[in-house]
Design a protein around this motif. Sequence first.
Motif, PDB file in Angstrom:
ATOM      1  N   ASP A   7       0.852  -1.182   0.000  1.00 47.26           N
ATOM      2  CA  ASP A   7       0.000   0.000   0.000  1.00 47.26           C
ATOM      3  C   ASP A   7       0.891   1.236   0.000  1.00 47.26           C
ATOM      4  O   ASP A   7       1.639   1.475   0.946  1.00 47.26           O
ATOM      5  N   LEU A   8       0.809   2.021  -1.070  1.00 49.69           N
ATOM      6  CA  LEU A   8       1.711   3.172  -1.181  1.00 49.69           C
ATOM      7  C   LEU A   8       1.394   4.254  -0.161  1.00 49.69           C
ATOM      8  O   LEU A   8       2.301   4.925   0.326  1.00 49.69           O
ATOM      9  N   ILE A   9       0.124   4.434   0.180  1.00 52.82           N
ATOM     10  CA  ILE A   9      -0.222   5.503   1.124  1.00 52.82           C
ATOM     11  C   ILE A   9       0.342   5.184   2.514  1.00 52.82           C
ATOM     12  O   ILE A   9       0.835   6.064   3.210  1.00 52.82           O
ATOM     13  N   ARG A  10       0.265   3.908   2.891  1.00 50.49           N
ATOM     14  CA  ARG A  10       0.832   3.526   4.197  1.00 50.49           C
ATOM     15  C   ARG A  10       2.333   3.255   4.095  1.00 50.49           C
ATOM     16  O   ARG A  10       2.983   2.924   5.077  1.00 50.49           O
ATOM     17  N   ARG A  11       2.867   3.319   2.885  1.00 53.87           N
ATOM     18  CA  ARG A  11       4.272   2.993   2.607  1.00 53.87           C
ATOM     19  C   ARG A  11       4.612   1.621   3.168  1.00 53.87           C
ATOM     20  O   ARG A  11       5.577   1.454   3.912  1.00 53.87           O
ATOM     21  N   MET A  51      -4.331   3.352  -4.307  1.00 49.74           N
ATOM     22  CA  MET A  51      -2.889   3.049  -4.355  1.00 49.74           C
ATOM     23  C   MET A  51      -2.543   1.793  -3.557  1.00 49.74           C
ATOM     24  O   MET A  51      -1.503   1.732  -2.908  1.00 49.74           O
ATOM     25  N   GLU A  60       9.793   1.073   1.227  1.00 43.82           N
ATOM     26  CA  GLU A  60      10.175   2.481   1.160  1.00 43.82           C
ATOM     27  C   GLU A  60      10.716   2.826  -0.221  1.00 43.82           C
ATOM     28  O   GLU A  60      10.376   3.849  -0.783  1.00 43.82           O
ATOM     29  N   ALA A  78       7.929   2.804  -2.678  1.00 39.82           N
ATOM     30  CA  ALA A  78       7.014   3.926  -2.452  1.00 39.82           C
ATOM     31  C   ALA A  78       7.670   5.254  -2.795  1.00 39.82           C
ATOM     32  O   ALA A  78       7.058   6.283  -2.736  1.00 39.82           O
ATOM     33  N   SER A  93       1.517  11.538   1.534  1.00 42.54           N
ATOM     34  CA  SER A  93       1.621  10.313   2.344  1.00 42.54           C
ATOM     35  C   SER A  93       2.459   9.253   1.645  1.00 42.54           C
ATOM     36  O   SER A  93       3.190   8.507   2.292  1.00 42.54           O
ATOM     37  N   ALA A  94       2.313   9.168   0.344  1.00 44.00           N
ATOM     38  CA  ALA A  94       3.055   8.151  -0.410  1.00 44.00           C
ATOM     39  C   ALA A  94       4.505   8.564  -0.657  1.00 44.00           C
ATOM     40  O   ALA A  94       5.257   7.820  -1.287  1.00 44.00           O
TER      41      ALA A  94
END
Lengths: 296, 433
Positions: free
Chosen positions: A46-50, A264, B31, B34, B121-122
């Motif tokens: 999940d990109l938002i939560r990295r 995302m 990381e 992302a 956030s991303a």
Amino acid sequence: MKRKITLSRRKTIFAWMCVLPVLVIRLWTTAYPVVAMSYYSLLDYDLIRRKKEFAGLQNIRNLAKNKQFLESLSFTVKFTMISICFIIVLGVALALLMKQNFGGRKLIRTVALIPWGLSMIVVSIAALWAFDDTYGIVNDLIRRIGFEGYHFTWLADKSGAQVAVIIVNIWKNVSFFAIIMLAAFQGIPGELFESARIDGASNWKILFHVSLPYVMRTFIIMIIFVGVSQINSFEIVYAMTKGGPGTTTSLLAYRLYMEATKNMNYGMASAITMVMFLVTAVYGIIGLRIYRKVDY
Amino acid sequence: MKWGKVRKGTALLLSGICMSSMILSGCSTAEEDAGAGQETEQEEVSADTEITVYTPAINEDEYGKEFKKYVEENLDFKVNFEAEPLLYADTVNKATTMLASGDDSVDVYFIDEIMQLSFMSADFLEPIEDVVTEEDMSEFLEGYEDKFLKKDGHIYGVPADFAGILFFVNKKMFDDADIAIPTDQEEFIDAAKKLTKDGKYGLLEAWDKASHLQDNLNRWCLMFGGNFYDWTLDGTKEAIKFMYDLVHTYKVTSIDNLSVDYETGNQKFVDGNAAMYFQWAGSVPSYENAGKYGSEIICAPMPEFKTNKTPMSSWMWVVNKKSSKKEAAKEYAKLMASPEAQALYMKACGRLSPTANLDVWNDAELTDGLLTVEEHKQYVEDDAFEARTLSERHSEYMDTVTGTLQEYLMDEISYEECLEKGQQQIDELLGKN
């Protein structure tokens, strides 16, 4: 001592050299995405939560409990089944009509080709206006054929929106099916019809016992082809309904798009892709098995 | 074909996928994927530097030329403008895909608050406070910076425009029916009822799921003192019930609104199909082009329900974290905060909205050509604007929560079911963070 390469071996090497670039491109553009997608479907990605962690089959388990996904799956099945049935029946009927000798046949063939030539996104945007309650041609036509005062909010009604989306989809795809079937029908030798008529066969009998069996392999391939494209349909709901009202017209491909580009959540999006991939693969395998059994 | 062969093939395929997955799982971290942790090699700013800015198309008219000339004169490098898609959803898709894939072909993006929160956030965006200071943004709406431009003490964007959802009325319909423009809830319902006749509605709403329903829900919630992210509040409950009543009880708007987006809605309003319409200020150019703005369609003060609040929004300039020309990109963003650039840009891209820099609003020369500046001034004076309450998961909100609201508006689920399901969906999506 130098080993001499035989002519046939040289030909084989040459053939491989010619094919290799295409194979490499194919592997890069098809095999790699499939493997990467399978891998991502096993991750909590999940990109938002990295976040990117191995989660095993958690995404699939989440999907099995996800009401929106189940609704999407259900509508995709409904959409595909109804569309295929109508496309087959109307497509064969249109092909047979276009095969007949009558004045204006060329015009009919040309007109029949128009929906096929249009882009699905253009058709969907036009359909959005066609089904509008104020400006829409659909309500207007219904009123003109004798239902004065008729008014139905197609795209703001659960069933209405589903019916509208399916109608537009059928309208768009019938012509392609019909054109291919027409080409197949035209390949049937005339003597077969003559023999059937001498034996006293009616038109219906000729259709079901001569024409359709003769074109059965093309027919099955077309059902596989059209079916796969229906399972993966996206643009129609993207432009026409955005999956609404509620989630009633949210096809699997649209749900996948929402997960990937809006939420995302690549893990979940890949899991949905995996489901679509498996459904498509099963459908294709069944179709091909039937195809291999057909012998005419 | 023998089933044994099929089983063997399937097993081979699955083991292949598992092997590849295991190999791939060692390739990158969350990381890294992302967007964080990897520094791109930076180019020094020189006359040869070229940056690419992703923006709504810059028109080829005098305004467009003037804006490009201004940019050229004020920056020591070249700026190429790449046009964004016309539709919002397409813009989101393209920007998200490019940023998520680590693409560096675009250095500066022009995005809205919804994208901004997700992208921050991303970790797709580059902090810019080393070049764009808080002082550069001192003339912007108070509180906006903390809500949308800052995260963990860093500044990530420069707002470009200031657009509110305004209350538009068809003055001709009101005059013909000899009705005064409503100023409170009672007058509003009364006027809407009286103007719903002959196939026309008192009120038009854009309730399409893509974006428009959430805007309207947000506004109604503000007007009733609620918050569209909290369906347990009385104000929110009242707003949701009121939206239902507009269709089913007062019958002053059509359920067909569920398929109306802003484009369709604007056309219907221009054609005189409804007397009142709450719409973003950005729609005014289309009323103006139809020759209706000012004569037939006017902007009225927000009617006072529990409050007179309405959402305001802004699009902003942000720098791609993967850009190899970050310094130049930041210089461009800083330039865009200046009053001249703000006004010129709004005219060049044809949005014609008031600028985010409020100082510009009082400069007659700069605002010449912009629309609804006076209307916005009045709304600010009435203390009507409120920056939206959004979350990183707002795109998901627009799909799930507004889908539930649509079900209620269609009478598919009850009021209680709607509130329970909606709040549950909000809790779920906020709980993901």
